[in-house]
Design an enzyme around this catalytic site. Structure first.
Site, PDB file in Angstrom:
ATOM      1  N   CYS A   2       0.790  -1.146  -0.005  1.00 43.18           N
ATOM      2  CA  CYS A   2       0.033   0.040  -0.125  1.00 43.18           C
ATOM      3  C   CYS A   2       0.848   1.147  -0.101  1.00 43.18           C
ATOM      4  O   CYS A   2       2.034   1.264  -0.007  1.00 43.18           O
ATOM      5  CB  CYS A   2      -0.923  -0.088   0.975  1.00 43.18           C
ATOM      6  SG  CYS A   2      -1.938  -1.603   1.504  1.00 43.18           S
ATOM      7  N   ARG A  27       1.443   1.366  -6.052  1.00 40.56           N
ATOM      8  CA  ARG A  27       1.852   0.643  -5.016  1.00 40.56           C
ATOM      9  C   ARG A  27       0.625  -0.243  -4.434  1.00 40.56           C
ATOM     10  O   ARG A  27       0.583  -1.272  -3.814  1.00 40.56           O
ATOM     11  CB  ARG A  27       2.355   1.372  -3.830  1.00 40.56           C
ATOM     12  CG  ARG A  27       3.565   2.035  -3.980  1.00 40.56           C
ATOM     13  CD  ARG A  27       4.124   2.602  -2.750  1.00 40.56           C
ATOM     14  NE  ARG A  27       4.341   1.672  -1.817  1.00 40.56           N
ATOM     15  CZ  ARG A  27       5.486   1.180  -1.518  1.00 40.56           C
ATOM     16  NH1 ARG A  27       6.506   1.392  -2.415  1.00 40.56           N
ATOM     17  NH2 ARG A  27       5.475   0.060  -0.521  1.00 40.56           N
ATOM     18  N   TRP A  74      -4.037  -1.771  -0.878  1.00 39.69           N
ATOM     19  CA  TRP A  74      -3.874  -3.025  -1.637  1.00 39.69           C
ATOM     20  C   TRP A  74      -4.599  -3.988  -0.578  1.00 39.69           C
ATOM     21  O   TRP A  74      -4.108  -4.485   0.527  1.00 39.69           O
ATOM     22  CB  TRP A  74      -2.738  -3.420  -2.019  1.00 39.69           C
ATOM     23  CG  TRP A  74      -2.762  -4.626  -2.912  1.00 39.69           C
ATOM     24  CD1 TRP A  74      -2.799  -4.764  -4.349  1.00 39.69           C
ATOM     25  CD2 TRP A  74      -2.475  -5.823  -2.634  1.00 39.69           C
ATOM     26  NE1 TRP A  74      -2.553  -5.789  -4.776  1.00 39.69           N
ATOM     27  CE2 TRP A  74      -2.324  -6.797  -3.655  1.00 39.69           C
ATOM     28  CE3 TRP A  74      -2.106  -6.600  -1.264  1.00 39.69           C
ATOM     29  CZ2 TRP A  74      -1.920  -8.163  -3.601  1.00 39.69           C
ATOM     30  CZ3 TRP A  74      -1.902  -8.046  -1.425  1.00 39.69           C
ATOM     31  CH2 TRP A  74      -1.908  -8.709  -2.590  1.00 39.69           C
ATOM     32  N   ASN A 100       0.581   0.142   6.354  1.00 42.76           N
ATOM     33  CA  ASN A 100       1.000  -0.916   5.376  1.00 42.76           C
ATOM     34  C   ASN A 100       1.481  -2.157   6.245  1.00 42.76           C
ATOM     35  O   ASN A 100       2.052  -2.014   7.122  1.00 42.76           O
ATOM     36  CB  ASN A 100       2.097  -0.331   4.523  1.00 42.76           C
ATOM     37  CG  ASN A 100       1.541   0.829   3.611  1.00 42.76           C
ATOM     38  OD1 ASN A 100       0.456   1.081   3.559  1.00 42.76           O
ATOM     39  ND2 ASN A 100       2.878   1.303   3.118  1.00 42.76           N
ATOM     40  N   GLY A 101       1.211  -3.308   5.620  1.00 42.32           N
ATOM     41  CA  GLY A 101       1.757  -4.481   6.316  1.00 42.32           C
ATOM     42  C   GLY A 101       0.471  -5.292   6.708  1.00 42.32           C
ATOM     43  O   GLY A 101      -0.758  -5.245   6.414  1.00 42.32           O
ATOM     44  N   GLU A 502      10.240 -14.329 -18.545  1.00 42.24           N
ATOM     45  CA  GLU A 502       9.920 -13.092 -18.379  1.00 42.24           C
ATOM     46  C   GLU A 502       8.892 -12.439 -19.252  1.00 42.24           C
ATOM     47  O   GLU A 502       7.739 -11.661 -19.033  1.00 42.24           O
ATOM     48  CB  GLU A 502      11.388 -12.248 -18.451  1.00 42.24           C
ATOM     49  CG  GLU A 502      11.297 -10.744 -18.246  1.00 42.24           C
ATOM     50  CD  GLU A 502      10.719 -10.289 -17.005  1.00 42.24           C
ATOM     51  OE1 GLU A 502      10.280  -9.138 -16.777  1.00 42.24           O
ATOM     52  OE2 GLU A 502      10.435 -11.059 -15.882  1.00 42.24           O
ATOM     53  N   LYS A 506       5.280 -10.943 -18.333  1.00 40.66           N
ATOM     54  CA  LYS A 506       4.797  -9.743 -18.654  1.00 40.66           C
ATOM     55  C   LYS A 506       3.381  -9.703 -19.348  1.00 40.66           C
ATOM     56  O   LYS A 506       2.591  -8.721 -19.315  1.00 40.66           O
ATOM     57  CB  LYS A 506       5.909  -8.979 -19.629  1.00 40.66           C
ATOM     58  CG  LYS A 506       7.013  -8.356 -18.985  1.00 40.66           C
ATOM     59  CD  LYS A 506       6.775  -7.293 -18.243  1.00 40.66           C
ATOM     60  CE  LYS A 506       7.893  -7.023 -17.071  1.00 40.66           C
ATOM     61  NZ  LYS A 506       7.789  -7.963 -15.939  1.00 40.66           N
ATOM     62  N   GLU A 509       0.892 -10.355 -16.628  1.00 41.94           N
ATOM     63  CA  GLU A 509       0.706  -9.411 -15.556  1.00 41.94           C
ATOM     64  C   GLU A 509      -0.253  -7.975 -16.050  1.00 41.94           C
ATOM     65  O   GLU A 509      -1.071  -7.464 -15.412  1.00 41.94           O
ATOM     66  CB  GLU A 509       2.168  -8.593 -15.250  1.00 41.94           C
ATOM     67  CG  GLU A 509       2.836  -9.313 -14.595  1.00 41.94           C
ATOM     68  CD  GLU A 509       4.149  -8.530 -14.124  1.00 41.94           C
ATOM     69  OE1 GLU A 509       4.592  -8.514 -12.892  1.00 41.94           O
ATOM     70  OE2 GLU A 509       5.007  -8.257 -14.886  1.00 41.94           O
ATOM     71  N   HIS A 525       7.709 -32.638 -23.919  1.00 43.74           N
ATOM     72  CA  HIS A 525       7.412 -33.285 -22.614  1.00 43.74           C
ATOM     73  C   HIS A 525       5.937 -32.570 -21.920  1.00 43.74           C
ATOM     74  O   HIS A 525       5.903 -32.818 -20.635  1.00 43.74           O
ATOM     75  CB  HIS A 525       8.471 -32.994 -21.584  1.00 43.74           C
ATOM     76  CG  HIS A 525       9.581 -33.755 -21.944  1.00 43.74           C
ATOM     77  ND1 HIS A 525       9.919 -35.143 -21.873  1.00 43.74           N
ATOM     78  CD2 HIS A 525      10.834 -33.087 -22.682  1.00 43.74           C
ATOM     79  CE1 HIS A 525      11.367 -35.495 -22.388  1.00 43.74           C
ATOM     80  NE2 HIS A 525      11.388 -34.120 -23.020  1.00 43.74           N
ATOM     81  N   LYS A 624       3.482  -2.526  -7.001  1.00 42.81           N
ATOM     82  CA  LYS A 624       4.840  -2.529  -7.244  1.00 42.81           C
ATOM     83  C   LYS A 624       5.872  -3.239  -6.467  1.00 42.81           C
ATOM     84  O   LYS A 624       6.792  -3.815  -6.865  1.00 42.81           O
ATOM     85  CB  LYS A 624       5.322  -1.046  -7.535  1.00 42.81           C
ATOM     86  CG  LYS A 624       6.634  -0.756  -8.147  1.00 42.81           C
ATOM     87  CD  LYS A 624       6.851  -1.457  -9.476  1.00 42.81           C
ATOM     88  CE  LYS A 624       8.105  -1.092  -9.820  1.00 42.81           C
ATOM     89  NZ  LYS A 624       8.495  -1.686 -11.403  1.00 42.81           N
TER      90      LYS A 624
END
Length: 629
Positions: A2, A27, A74, A100-101, A502, A506, A509, A525, A624
């Site tokens: 957050c 964030r 968040w 936050n947390g 990656e 992307k 996301e 496989h 983020k």
């Protein structure tokens, strides 16, 4: 995950806090709110949704004042609702808190407070902490004020009770927190504290700030104090004091932020992500600038804080990270074993912290983290240090917790990265890992001529990146062909296998399309069962030692009528006969190819997401910096 901002000064607090919340929106953003102190009363406004929704509420219900706190949320405990949005009030309604947390023992604390008659209106752990602080504050008021010498500003000694209440409450807390607290009866004081969640103090002239990220306050001051775990700050307009949770005084160090406010603006770009993709040539240059010695064919990384003898004694390396940083670590594994001949292990930080894996004595641990605040990476660093191992960091944020707790390391100097999907910091990490591998290799068997060859080619990478970026419109045209697909496969081998991972990350996301990355040879496989005319396969098929093998894998996909997008080396006409679409990149040596092959995959993901109407800078459910487990 957050965002927090607090302000106390002479200017309009609502304007400064709202501006700061906009800069922190990346964030966490499922809800937002603020609390302004106004003539001994709280003006509380909070709203589910984006910052624009809160701004609209403030236009309907304006507030005034010169002190207050704000938050972007968040969600962890309780869904995104107006009631669950921060700030939260205590039982008296006179204490407001943003957090936050995660308070892990919030249920036990809540039951204790319920037994005292407290009533709760939200489903959050944060409201429990607000009530707990209020409960201790009431006790202090009933038994007299505490000693004001520690934890209170000299100009506002009445804030000592609030500071002491925060201190006592936090001793009961199990979990992580970055908090800002205000009291209606003490409008000249803001109290902040941190454990495991970043919090910094911004030092101004006749004004001071609290924030979870320097980007929230960079437009107002570049002088900051990074709080350490278990530290508490009591903030007034023209003064502040830092103490520990045990009431020991702290002499804070004021640092100068190295970037300017303009760097957290989009400029001519429609999105931060696209801006940061296009900033990669400069970011790579910043990562290697001043760190290359052509005369000796090696790299110079002065911040490692290890002697040449200590570096030569390293028998094994462990590279840890999460998400994109883990993919950078995977490239780092190839680099270390190829160039330096050092056995290297990569480990997901969130898992290695809970394992009891045997680690040899002469093992060097590198933590890779853009923010330097990733909670799993930080916990892993602390565990390795606890067991006596040297830990180093590759981080972007100067003054971050990992940067301060490791034994040494290297800053990326990539500048602020606002887009949630990491781009320029990934290629910065790859650059530094390349320098590190050359450095370690030159201390062992790597010839000076080979070291010089790699470093000279590394200096050419920014220009080659520029040539790829010029293809953005062509890549957008390819994106248009495939943007309706529901699933993608990303396939590559050797150095480029982590880039396949990656590329898939992307796309997931920012476009919410299912995507998987695999070594191309592993396709047979299992993943080949997914191949059909509606599932594009993205192959990285550059000219290297396994080129013919990857070409054979492309043939297997085409035989099953799967569409193929290929990232290939310039001048390769053969691949045009196999792939449906080709994105060409300049040629380079194998170990540097990831720096180039990732760029078209970033652009492909970006353009697909835009065509699908997604918010690429603030993708759903993501933040983020991951500062909670």
């Amino acid at each position: 995950m957050c965002g927090i901002i607090g302000y106390i000064g002479t200017k309009s607090a609502p304007n400064i806090i709202l501006e700061g919340l906009r800069r922190l929106e990346y964030r966490g953003y499922d809800s937002a709110g603020l609390c302004i102190l106004n003539n001994g009363k709280f003006e509380l406004r909070k709203k589910t949704g984006r910052i624009n929704d809160l701004a609209a509420l403030l236009r309907q219900q304006p507030v005034t004042g010169t002190a207050g706190i704000g938050h972007t949320r968040w969600a962890t405990h309780g869904p995104p609702t107006d009631q669950n949005a921060h700030p939260h009030l205590d039982q008296s309604g006179k204490i407001a808190l943003v957090h936050n947390g995660v308070i892990e023992n919030h249920q036990q604390l809540k039951e204790r407070l319920l037994a005292k008659g407290h009533k709760f209106v939200s489903q959050t752990d944060t409201e429990v902490l607000a009530h707990l602080i209020g409960d201790y504050y009431a006790e202090l008021q009933n038994c007299g004020s505490p000693d004001t010498r520690v934890g209170a500003t000299t100009s506002t000694t009445d804030g000592a009770a609030l500071t002491e209440a925060v201190r006592r409450a936090l001793k009961d807390v199990v979990g992580t927190y970055g908090i800002a607290v205000v009291h209606a009866d003490h409008p000249n004081v803001i109290v902040g504290a941190r454990r495991g969640s970043p919090l910094l103090l911004g030092v101004g002239r006749d004004e001071n700030f609290l924030a979870s990220d320097v980007s929230a306050i960079i437009a107002h001051t570049r002088r900051v104090v990074y709080l350490n775990d278990f530290e508490i700050v009591t903030l007034a307009r023209d003064d502040f004091q830092v103490s520990t949770i045990e009431a020991a005084a702290v002499s804070p160090q004021i640092r100068e932020v190295e970037f300017a406010a303009e760097e957290v603006e989009r400029g001519k770009f429609p999105h931060f992500m696209l801006k940061e993709i296009f900033e990669q040539p400069r970011a790579v240059e910043n990562a290697f600038r001043g760190r290359i010695s052509h005369q000796e064919g090696t790299a110079r990384l002065g911040g490692l804080n290890l002697t040449p003898a200590e570096l030569r004694a390293v028998d094994r390396m462990i590279l840890i990270g999460c998400g994109t940083a883990l993919h950078a670590a995977m490239v780092g594994e190839f680099l270390m074993e190829d160039l330096a001949r050092i056995p290297t292990e990569i480990d997901c930080a969130s898992e290695c912290r809970y394992r009891n894996a045997p680690v040899e004595k002469n093992t060097l641990v590198f933590a890779i983290s853009q923010s330097g605040e990733t909670i799993d990476s930080l916990a892993a660093v602390r565990e390795f240090r606890r067991k006596g191992h040297k830990t180093l960091g590759i981080v972007n944020v100067v003054g971050s917790t990992i940067a301060r707790e490791v034994d040494g390391g290297t800053y990326m100097h990539a500048g602020p990265e606002i887009g949630v999907a990491a781009t320029k910091t990934f290629t910065s990490q790859l650059t530094i890992l390349t320098l590190l591998a050359v450095l370690m290799g030159r201390m062992r068997h790597l010839a000076a001529t080979r070291g010089t060859e790699i470093l000279k080619e590394l200096e050419q990478i920014p220009g080659k990146m520029e040539r790829i970026l010029q293809q953005s419109a062509a890549i957008a045209a390819i994106a248009k062909k495939y943007c309706e697909a529901n699933s993608f496969l990303f396939l590559a081998r050797q150095y480029n296998f982590p880039i396949a991972l990656e590329g898939a990350l992307k796309l997931k996301e920012i476009s919410y399309i299912h995507a998987e990355g695999y070594p191309a040879a592993e396709m047979k496989h299992g993943p080949i069962a997914l191949v059909d005319p509606r599932t594009p396969s993205v192959f990285i098929c550059t000219k290297n030692a396994v080129y013919d093998k990857v070409m054979a894998n492309i043939e297997e996909v085409k035989a099953r009528k799967g569409p193929v997008i290929a990232v290939a080396s310039e001048g390769d006409e053969e691949i045009r006969k196999k792939a449906d679409d080709v994105i060409y990149i300049p040629d380079t040596i194998d170990c540097l190819q990831p720096l180039l092959t990732v760029v078209p995959l970033q652009l492909l993901a970006y353009h697909i997401a835009i065509l699908r109407g997604c918010d690429v800078d603030k993708p759903r459910n993501l933040a983020k910096s991951v500062t909670v487990e």
